[in-house]
Design a protein around this motif. Structure first.
Motif, PDB file in Angstrom:
ATOM      1  N   LYS A   1       0.836  -1.203   0.000  1.00  0.00           N
ATOM      2  CA  LYS A   1       0.000   0.000   0.000  1.00  0.00           C
ATOM      3  C   LYS A   1       0.870   1.252   0.000  1.00  0.00           C
ATOM      4  N   GLN A   2       1.924   1.234   0.785  1.00  0.00           N
ATOM      5  CA  GLN A   2       2.822   2.376   0.877  1.00  0.00           C
ATOM      6  C   GLN A   2       3.508   2.636  -0.460  1.00  0.00           C
ATOM      7  N   LEU A   3       3.897   1.585  -1.152  1.00  0.00           N
ATOM      8  CA  LEU A   3       4.531   1.725  -2.462  1.00  0.00           C
ATOM      9  C   LEU A   3       3.583   2.400  -3.455  1.00  0.00           C
ATOM     10  N   ILE A   4       2.349   1.961  -3.484  1.00  0.00           N
ATOM     11  CA  ILE A   4       1.363   2.540  -4.401  1.00  0.00           C
ATOM     12  C   ILE A   4       1.146   4.014  -4.072  1.00  0.00           C
TER      13      ILE A   4
ATOM     14  N   SER B   1      -8.123   4.612  -5.094  1.00  0.00           N
ATOM     15  CA  SER B   1      -9.093   5.656  -5.423  1.00  0.00           C
ATOM     16  C   SER B   1      -8.419   7.013  -5.262  1.00  0.00           C
ATOM     17  N   VAL B   2      -8.728   7.898  -6.197  1.00  0.00           N
ATOM     18  CA  VAL B   2      -8.182   9.252  -6.194  1.00  0.00           C
ATOM     19  C   VAL B   2      -9.328  10.222  -6.446  1.00  0.00           C
ATOM     20  N   ASN B   3      -9.050  11.495  -6.284  1.00  0.00           N
ATOM     21  CA  ASN B   3     -10.027  12.535  -6.582  1.00  0.00           C
ATOM     22  C   ASN B   3     -10.420  12.423  -8.058  1.00  0.00           C
ATOM     23  N   ALA B   4     -11.675  12.701  -8.373  1.00  0.00           N
ATOM     24  CA  ALA B   4     -12.174  12.585  -9.746  1.00  0.00           C
ATOM     25  C   ALA B   4     -11.377  13.446 -10.724  1.00  0.00           C
ATOM     26  N   GLU B   5     -10.899  14.592 -10.255  1.00  0.00           N
ATOM     27  CA  GLU B   5     -10.119  15.478 -11.118  1.00  0.00           C
ATOM     28  C   GLU B   5      -8.754  14.880 -11.476  1.00  0.00           C
ATOM     29  N   ASP B   6      -8.257  13.968 -10.665  1.00  0.00           N
ATOM     30  CA  ASP B   6      -6.939  13.384 -10.866  1.00  0.00           C
ATOM     31  C   ASP B   6      -6.972  12.042 -11.593  1.00  0.00           C
TER      32      ASP B   6
ATOM     33  N   ARG C   1      -6.340   7.008  -1.750  1.00  0.00           N
ATOM     34  CA  ARG C   1      -6.667   5.934  -0.811  1.00  0.00           C
ATOM     35  C   ARG C   1      -6.354   4.600  -1.461  1.00  0.00           C
ATOM     36  N   VAL C   2      -5.731   3.708  -0.701  1.00  0.00           N
ATOM     37  CA  VAL C   2      -5.443   2.356  -1.166  1.00  0.00           C
ATOM     38  C   VAL C   2      -6.001   1.386  -0.135  1.00  0.00           C
ATOM     39  N   VAL C   3      -6.852   0.480  -0.600  1.00  0.00           N
ATOM     40  CA  VAL C   3      -7.460  -0.523   0.271  1.00  0.00           C
ATOM     41  C   VAL C   3      -7.064  -1.899  -0.237  1.00  0.00           C
ATOM     42  N   MET C   4      -6.606  -2.743   0.664  1.00  0.00           N
ATOM     43  CA  MET C   4      -6.216  -4.104   0.293  1.00  0.00           C
ATOM     44  C   MET C   4      -7.387  -5.046   0.524  1.00  0.00           C
ATOM     45  N   ASP C   5      -7.661  -5.873  -0.476  1.00  0.00           N
ATOM     46  CA  ASP C   5      -8.734  -6.863  -0.396  1.00  0.00           C
ATOM     47  C   ASP C   5      -8.104  -8.219  -0.691  1.00  0.00           C
ATOM     48  N   GLU C   6      -8.031  -9.075   0.323  1.00  0.00           N
ATOM     49  CA  GLU C   6      -7.329 -10.351   0.174  1.00  0.00           C
ATOM     50  C   GLU C   6      -8.312 -11.506   0.187  1.00  0.00           C
ATOM     51  N   HIS C   7      -8.144 -12.389  -0.790  1.00  0.00           N
ATOM     52  CA  HIS C   7      -8.958 -13.600  -0.879  1.00  0.00           C
ATOM     53  C   HIS C   7      -8.038 -14.806  -0.908  1.00  0.00           C
ATOM     54  N   ASP C   8      -8.597 -15.981  -1.159  1.00  0.00           N
ATOM     55  CA  ASP C   8      -7.821 -17.218  -1.109  1.00  0.00           C
ATOM     56  C   ASP C   8      -6.622 -17.206  -2.054  1.00  0.00           C
ATOM     57  N   SER C   9      -6.849 -16.836  -3.312  1.00  0.00           N
ATOM     58  CA  SER C   9      -5.773 -16.947  -4.295  1.00  0.00           C
ATOM     59  C   SER C   9      -5.351 -15.616  -4.895  1.00  0.00           C
ATOM     60  N   ARG C  10      -5.878 -14.498  -4.372  1.00  0.00           N
ATOM     61  CA  ARG C  10      -5.536 -13.206  -4.958  1.00  0.00           C
ATOM     62  C   ARG C  10      -5.559 -12.088  -3.920  1.00  0.00           C
ATOM     63  N   VAL C  11      -4.745 -11.074  -4.189  1.00  0.00           N
ATOM     64  CA  VAL C  11      -4.724  -9.861  -3.378  1.00  0.00           C
ATOM     65  C   VAL C  11      -5.000  -8.704  -4.329  1.00  0.00           C
TER      66      VAL C  11
ATOM     67  N   LYS D   1      -1.953 -14.177  -6.604  1.00  0.00           N
ATOM     68  CA  LYS D   1      -1.874 -13.197  -7.680  1.00  0.00           C
ATOM     69  C   LYS D   1      -2.183 -11.822  -7.105  1.00  0.00           C
ATOM     70  N   VAL D   2      -1.478 -10.806  -7.587  1.00  0.00           N
ATOM     71  CA  VAL D   2      -1.662  -9.439  -7.108  1.00  0.00           C
ATOM     72  C   VAL D   2      -2.260  -8.609  -8.228  1.00  0.00           C
ATOM     73  N   TYR D   3      -3.307  -7.833  -7.904  1.00  0.00           N
ATOM     74  CA  TYR D   3      -3.983  -6.973  -8.864  1.00  0.00           C
ATOM     75  C   TYR D   3      -4.073  -5.559  -8.303  1.00  0.00           C
ATOM     76  N   VAL D   4      -4.092  -4.590  -9.210  1.00  0.00           N
ATOM     77  CA  VAL D   4      -4.312  -3.193  -8.834  1.00  0.00           C
ATOM     78  C   VAL D   4      -5.512  -2.706  -9.618  1.00  0.00           C
ATOM     79  N   ASP D   5      -6.559  -2.285  -8.919  1.00  0.00           N
ATOM     80  CA  ASP D   5      -7.762  -1.731  -9.545  1.00  0.00           C
ATOM     81  C   ASP D   5      -7.833  -0.259  -9.234  1.00  0.00           C
ATOM     82  N   ILE D   6      -8.140   0.524 -10.253  1.00  0.00           N
ATOM     83  CA  ILE D   6      -8.337   1.970 -10.060  1.00  0.00           C
ATOM     84  C   ILE D   6      -9.835   2.201 -10.021  1.00  0.00           C
ATOM     85  N   ILE D   7     -10.316   2.674  -8.881  1.00  0.00           N
ATOM     86  CA  ILE D   7     -11.746   2.828  -8.629  1.00  0.00           C
ATOM     87  C   ILE D   7     -12.174   4.256  -8.917  1.00  0.00           C
TER      88      ILE D   7
END
Length: 77
Positions: free
Chosen positions: A2-5, A35-40, A20-30, A70-76
């Motif tokens: 999270k700090q790296l992102i 999320s950022v301001n809409a303007e950014d 904001r960075v939120v980690m969501d961990e499941h059985d086989s994936r993280v 597996k690690v994923y990054v989603d931009i919300i």
């Protein structure tokens, strides 16, 4: 991770306090949900998604195997 992102994204945006960075961990994936301001949003995605792709590449490389998950990054929106 999270700090790296946050370290990568905050200098890119005009509103670094809204990053904001939120980690969501499941059985086989993280999944790291960014999320950022809409303007950014355009600054984080970049032209043709180049900034987002570079961010994901760095995170995937830094994560390594991440304990077999597996690690994923989603931009919300």
């Amino acid at each position: 991770m999270k700090q790296l992102i946050e370290t990568i994204v905050k200098p890119l945006v005009d509103n670094p306090d809204d990053v904001r960075v939120v980690m969501d961990e499941h059985d086989s994936r993280v999944t790291y949900k960014l999320s950022v301001n809409a303007e950014d949003m355009g600054k984080v995605i970049g032209k043709q998604g180049r900034v987002a792709k570079a961010l994901r590449t760095i995170v995937y490389s830094a994560a390594g195997s991440h304990h077999g998950k597996k690690v994923y990054v989603d931009i919300i929106d």
